[in-house]
Design a protein around this motif. Structure first.
Motif, PDB file in Angstrom:
ATOM      1  N   GLN A   6       0.981  -1.239   0.033  1.00 61.18           N
ATOM      2  CA  GLN A   6       0.007   0.122   0.027  1.00 61.18           C
ATOM      3  C   GLN A   6       1.024   1.337  -0.054  1.00 61.18           C
ATOM      4  N   ASP A   8       0.774   4.454   0.342  1.00 60.53           N
ATOM      5  CA  ASP A   8       0.513   5.389   0.941  1.00 60.53           C
ATOM      6  C   ASP A   8       0.345   5.124   2.530  1.00 60.53           C
ATOM      7  N   SER A   9       0.850   5.367   3.367  1.00 54.44           N
ATOM      8  CA  SER A   9       0.525   5.119   4.999  1.00 54.44           C
ATOM      9  C   SER A   9      -0.387   6.068   5.412  1.00 54.44           C
ATOM     10  N   GLN A  10      -0.415   7.334   5.120  1.00 50.12           N
ATOM     11  CA  GLN A  10      -1.771   8.191   5.461  1.00 50.12           C
ATOM     12  C   GLN A  10      -1.877   8.995   4.408  1.00 50.12           C
ATOM     13  N   LEU A  21      -6.732   5.465  -2.823  1.00 53.87           N
ATOM     14  CA  LEU A  21      -5.928   4.488  -1.778  1.00 53.87           C
ATOM     15  C   LEU A  21      -5.217   3.591  -2.851  1.00 53.87           C
ATOM     16  N   CYS A  23      -3.062   0.460  -4.080  1.00 57.00           N
ATOM     17  CA  CYS A  23      -2.448  -1.003  -3.645  1.00 57.00           C
ATOM     18  C   CYS A  23      -1.960  -1.449  -4.811  1.00 57.00           C
ATOM     19  N   GLU A  88      -8.823   3.323   8.966  1.00 58.16           N
ATOM     20  CA  GLU A  88      -7.770   2.354   8.267  1.00 58.16           C
ATOM     21  C   GLU A  88      -8.453   1.419   7.158  1.00 58.16           C
ATOM     22  N   THR A 112      -3.482   1.776   5.208  1.00 60.82           N
ATOM     23  CA  THR A 112      -3.528   3.455   4.766  1.00 60.82           C
ATOM     24  C   THR A 112      -4.553   3.999   5.737  1.00 60.82           C
TER      25      THR A 112
END
Lengths: 118, 111
Positions: A6, A8-10, A21, A23, A88, A112
């Motif tokens: 993934q 982007d973590s945030q 988001l 993946c 999340e 994310t």
């Protein structure tokens, strides 16, 4: 070996804005793909899944995802987010083998964190 | 349907104590899993089972044990609790290698 990334973590976003988001996965065989959501202090629940057929998959709460085999991606999108989408989000993959035996496990991304601000 | 039920929801253990985290599902799923979730680390598979009487190790099995005497139940045992086992534990079940159904989690603190 399978893996899920993934990218982007945030992800911070304003309410009513679109969001994506990302993946990506790696696998030597065909896969099933999933997105899960985890609200604070709760378990994970399925948002949507790709098993076969149309590569554009629609899920709950207005989310959708597109399976791109050539790019080994399964990005999650929503055209207009709400404050209540703050959570999340986890991408997961499992191998699509007929005789997987004991290898029927989901491989998970690290998640994310989507923060929707007013 | 209750789905996947985990007990307890919260627990504080002292180092060296033991406990069993309970998990039961009423969907007649063959596959069951135990995960731990630590901040920023995603889900790590501890143990899994493909049916009654069959269990296997996941990524992080050390310090844990499981049993699967019935289709419904899949308890996770911590024999000698250590601070490194402070985590949130999730049990899940699935009918095949498709989506998993999760319990609400057990928040464990080892002090």
């Amino acid at each position: 070996a399978q893996s899920v990334t993934q990218l982007d973590s945030q992800v911070p976003v304003f309410e009513e804005a679109p969001v994506e988001l990302r993946c990506n996965y790696s696998s030597s065989v065909s896969v099933y793909l999933f997105w899960y959501v985890q609200y604070p202090n709760q378990g994970l629940q399925l948002l949507l899944k790709y098993l076969s057929g149309s590569t554009l998959v629609k899920g709950i709460n207005g989310f959708e995802a597109e399976f791109n085999k050539s790019q080994t991606s399964f990005h999650l999108r929503k055209p207009s987010v709400h404050i209540s989408d703050t959570a999340e989000y986890f991408c997961a993959v499992s191998e699509r083998k007929r005789n997987a035996g004991n290898n029927r496990k989901l491989i998970w991304g690290l998640g994310t964190s989507l923060a929707v601000n007013p | 349907n209750a789905g996947v039920t985990q007990t307890p929801k919260f627990r504080i253990l002292k180092i060296g104590q033991s406990m069993t985290l309970q998990c039961t599902q009423d969907m007649n799923h063959n596959y069951m899993y135990w995960y731990r979730q630590d901040p920023g680390m995603g889900l790590k598979l501890i143990y899994y089972s493909v049916g009654a009487g069959i269990t296997d190790k996941g990524e992080v099995p050390n310090g844990y044990n499981v049993s699967r005497s019935t289709t419904e139940d899949f308890p996770l045992r911590l024999e000698l609790a250590a601070p490194s086992q402070t985590s949130v534990y999730f049990c899940a079940s699935s009918p095949l290698n498709t989506e998993a159904f999760f319990g609400q989690g057990t928040r464990l603190t080892v002090v």
